[in-house]
Design a protein around this motif. Sequence first.
Motif, PDB file in Angstrom:
ATOM      1  N   GLU A 124     -14.348 -22.294 -10.252  1.00 47.48           N
ATOM      2  CA  GLU A 124     -14.120 -20.927  -9.766  1.00 47.48           C
ATOM      3  C   GLU A 124     -13.684 -20.943  -8.294  1.00 47.48           C
ATOM      4  OE1 GLU A 124     -17.522 -19.097 -12.727  1.00 47.48           O
ATOM      5  OE2 GLU A 124     -17.726 -18.714 -10.575  1.00 47.48           O
ATOM      6  N   LEU A 125     -14.356 -21.752  -7.508  1.00 50.58           N
ATOM      7  CA  LEU A 125     -14.000 -21.829  -6.084  1.00 50.58           C
ATOM      8  C   LEU A 125     -12.580 -22.364  -5.915  1.00 50.58           C
ATOM      9  CD1 LEU A 125     -17.241 -23.305  -4.455  1.00 50.58           C
ATOM     10  CD2 LEU A 125     -16.674 -20.926  -4.918  1.00 50.58           C
ATOM     11  N   ASP A 126     -12.173 -23.227  -6.834  1.00 50.05           N
ATOM     12  CA  ASP A 126     -10.848 -23.834  -6.761  1.00 50.05           C
ATOM     13  C   ASP A 126      -9.740 -22.799  -6.936  1.00 50.05           C
ATOM     14  OD1 ASP A 126      -9.276 -26.116  -6.406  1.00 50.05           O
ATOM     15  OD2 ASP A 126      -9.017 -26.396  -8.563  1.00 50.05           O
TER      16      ASP A 126
ATOM     17  N   LEU B 143     -20.437 -31.773  -4.326  1.00 52.66           N
ATOM     18  CA  LEU B 143     -20.300 -31.048  -5.586  1.00 52.66           C
ATOM     19  C   LEU B 143     -21.264 -31.487  -6.697  1.00 52.66           C
ATOM     20  CD1 LEU B 143     -16.433 -30.492  -5.802  1.00 52.66           C
ATOM     21  CD2 LEU B 143     -18.197 -28.986  -4.866  1.00 52.66           C
ATOM     22  N   PRO B 144     -21.581 -32.790  -6.841  1.00 52.58           N
ATOM     23  CA  PRO B 144     -22.460 -33.195  -7.948  1.00 52.58           C
ATOM     24  C   PRO B 144     -23.892 -32.676  -7.797  1.00 52.58           C
ATOM     25  CG  PRO B 144     -21.213 -35.071  -7.115  1.00 52.58           C
ATOM     26  CD  PRO B 144     -21.064 -33.956  -6.112  1.00 52.58           C
ATOM     27  N   GLU B 145     -24.617 -32.716  -8.916  1.00 51.07           N
ATOM     28  CA  GLU B 145     -26.029 -32.304  -8.893  1.00 51.07           C
ATOM     29  C   GLU B 145     -26.920 -33.438  -8.420  1.00 51.07           C
ATOM     30  OE1 GLU B 145     -26.489 -31.202 -12.972  1.00 51.07           O
ATOM     31  OE2 GLU B 145     -25.256 -29.399 -12.737  1.00 51.07           O
TER      32      GLU B 145
ATOM     33  N   THR C 135     -16.071 -24.701   2.298  1.00 54.36           N
ATOM     34  CA  THR C 135     -15.022 -25.142   3.229  1.00 54.36           C
ATOM     35  C   THR C 135     -14.319 -26.397   2.719  1.00 54.36           C
ATOM     36  OG1 THR C 135     -16.718 -26.372   4.438  1.00 54.36           O
ATOM     37  CG2 THR C 135     -16.134 -24.185   5.261  1.00 54.36           C
ATOM     38  N   LEU C 136     -14.613 -26.759   1.489  1.00 49.87           N
ATOM     39  CA  LEU C 136     -14.077 -28.006   0.935  1.00 49.87           C
ATOM     40  C   LEU C 136     -13.074 -27.766  -0.185  1.00 49.87           C
ATOM     41  CD1 LEU C 136     -14.167 -31.088   0.599  1.00 49.87           C
ATOM     42  CD2 LEU C 136     -16.172 -30.779  -0.872  1.00 49.87           C
ATOM     43  N   VAL C 137     -13.423 -26.879  -1.102  1.00 55.17           N
ATOM     44  CA  VAL C 137     -12.598 -26.724  -2.308  1.00 55.17           C
ATOM     45  C   VAL C 137     -11.324 -25.896  -2.056  1.00 55.17           C
ATOM     46  CG1 VAL C 137     -12.584 -26.021  -4.722  1.00 55.17           C
ATOM     47  CG2 VAL C 137     -14.638 -27.085  -3.763  1.00 55.17           C
TER      48      VAL C 137
ATOM     49  N   GLY D 199      -9.461 -32.625   0.898  1.00 55.05           N
ATOM     50  CA  GLY D 199     -10.029 -31.463   1.573  1.00 55.05           C
ATOM     51  C   GLY D 199      -8.944 -30.434   1.815  1.00 55.05           C
ATOM     52  N   PRO D 200      -9.286 -29.306   2.487  1.00 58.29           N
ATOM     53  CA  PRO D 200      -8.269 -28.296   2.786  1.00 58.29           C
ATOM     54  C   PRO D 200      -7.085 -28.937   3.518  1.00 58.29           C
ATOM     55  CG  PRO D 200     -10.434 -27.473   3.354  1.00 58.29           C
ATOM     56  CD  PRO D 200     -10.613 -28.918   2.986  1.00 58.29           C
TER      57      PRO D 200
END
Lengths: 222, 492
Positions: free
Chosen positions: A113-115, B239-241, A148-150, A203-204
């Motif tokens: 979703e963030l992507d 991102l991983p759990e 701030t990553l995706v 990253g961005p």
Amino acid sequence: MSSRDRILGRVQRALADVPQDDTPYEQAIPRDYLREHGARRVAETVDLLAENLADYRALVHRCAAGELPTVIAGLLADRKATSVLVPPGLDEDWLAATEVTRVADRPESTPQELDRVDSVVTACAVAVAETGTIVLDGGPDQGRRRVTLVPDHHICVVRVPDQVVSSVPQALERLDPTRALTWISGPSATSDIELDRVEGVHGPRTLEVVLVESGSGPDDPC
Amino acid sequence: MSGTYLGMPAFPVAAHEAVANETLRGNLRHATHTIRAKRAKAVAEVSDWAELREAGKRIKDHTLRHLDRYLEQLEASVTAAGGTVHWAADADEANRIVADLVKETGESEVVKVKSMATQEIGLNEALEAEGIHAYETDLAELIVQLGKDRPSHILVPAIHRNRGEIRDIFRSEMGEWGRPAPEGLTDTPAELAEAARLHLREKFLRAKVGISGANFMVAETGTLVVVESEGNGRMCLTLPETLISVVGIEKIVPTWRDLEVFLQTLPRSSTAERMNPYTSMWTGTTDGDGPQNFHLVLLDNGRTDTLADEVGRQALRCIRCSACLNVCPVYERAGGHAYGSVYPGPIGAILSPQLRGTQSAIDASLPYASSLCGACYEVCPVAIDIPEVLVHLRERVAEGGEVVREGNKVVLQPAKGHAAERAAMRAARWAFTHPGALRGGQRLASRTRRLHPRSLPGPGRAWSGTRDLPALPAEPFRDWWQRTHGSKGAAK
């Protein structure tokens, strides 16, 4: 015997030559290196930050506090962003001039979703002039590390001069090690092809840093 | 260390093949020369480099001298912050711990941050044997993994590949592993980076388990630090759990403040940047942000044996910047593969034989893979005297003696193949302790100098095959001194 005991036992036997009264930590490390490199006025430190950020391909913008909403709205429009991730504690005024759809990062939001979100706007914890670095500490105006990553476009607002330090040693003094920290120096890059730097990997790929003058006069004497 | 390297031929054999490969030499020369000039510039920017280097050296030395105390402190800090600490005496144990942790999650794939420690223990192969696919996400590691290749540099494992070769690997292999390379992929670095971004994106977004190493661990706070460029590290750490970090026990620094030294010296030494694009720091787990399960696997695998050697232990100061590789004339020509280890170059030549012992052909030959020029020592940001350790290890190989292996003292026999070297040293010792014989020998050598061959016969041929014999003077120094200064000396 557990592996823990085995390893610690090996370490102790390996260090049989180290005397009981070995020089303690406080005296063992010479700290005669510099706390910062060179003497600068506050305004010069901010200039250096802008210069070093730009040197590593961050896009730097400067504005007065009152102009910030317009600047952010303009950056989102130039990017043709239709959605923007918003940390829970971001100053609402910052997005007052844009109609772009706000997306909140909820705990149950998936990375997929963030992507699909175009941009993200955050504040920062501190910025380091000598290295052109912004540091995020996950505060309410910065959000979880993943926001701030995706997304491929990160707009980061730095309050100058309050949030700017000269050097790495000064930055560490300001930061809380118990928080998850991300130090960012320019957009994602790699040196893996022939040891030459190329911007834009995971990253961005676009990092825009807005240096916003905080209230008082812009050029206070040192 | 990794089974991949078992049975490697000795360095001179492997290097002989490598130097004949002109593409490889061209690639290495181009890359190492590019970074050399940049590093010098980045270092020159900070006027207190010498002081930072000394502080870094002392921090690491102090930590190593009290490693047991700092390990226990780190364990307590990480545990208090919500992490779980595991201890692994060797590679097999570390691999087993990681495989079991992954299985507990029910997952059959993991994403990996580039990590020397997991390369060293052969984690990917061990996981594969357990039915777990490990995806390397660093661009250079991806190139190595897709190309079914071995790493040849600490920082840039695919340094031996040029852009054209990388494009060919991406085109032919990416489809096997996931999203294929884009149609019409060219060899421009930006397009290659874009291809890697697209290929790995889906893997990052669905990953449930991440595996990393760490550049630093802070004993006082329990903080781990990963320094990177691409953002693949952030993806795997965030991102991983579940996050599993495998870290050598020597990666500790005592305090938060100590990072102020290494965060200045490491980026400038490795990628020649003022600061690398991304540095992640995490302390245990953070509620609602990032992995909620964090495991730290502390790895020995020969490090305590290295620590037991008072001369050799300085190799454990290494922060894996790879500056020594980039300036080394031997590495530049022989390439990384000839070193038969994930740790190539000068640091590898002192680290591998200590971590693995000097019994194998490759490990016994590594201390000799150097001209002792000292460029490595000069650029090292923690001042490891690599030539000193090389000479020390040569002595160990030639003379044998007491060492520690897997925590136990053992006595090594002198290695075969060094009989001529030992005989020459014995003869030299005898001559230097018999001044009359030395004087007679020197005079004889000077008078017969026109008759000397240009190379040595017998066992000396290997030595003189690549070196000029020193020209002898017409008169020995001591005779000259006696003749010109003799009376003054006597008058005193």
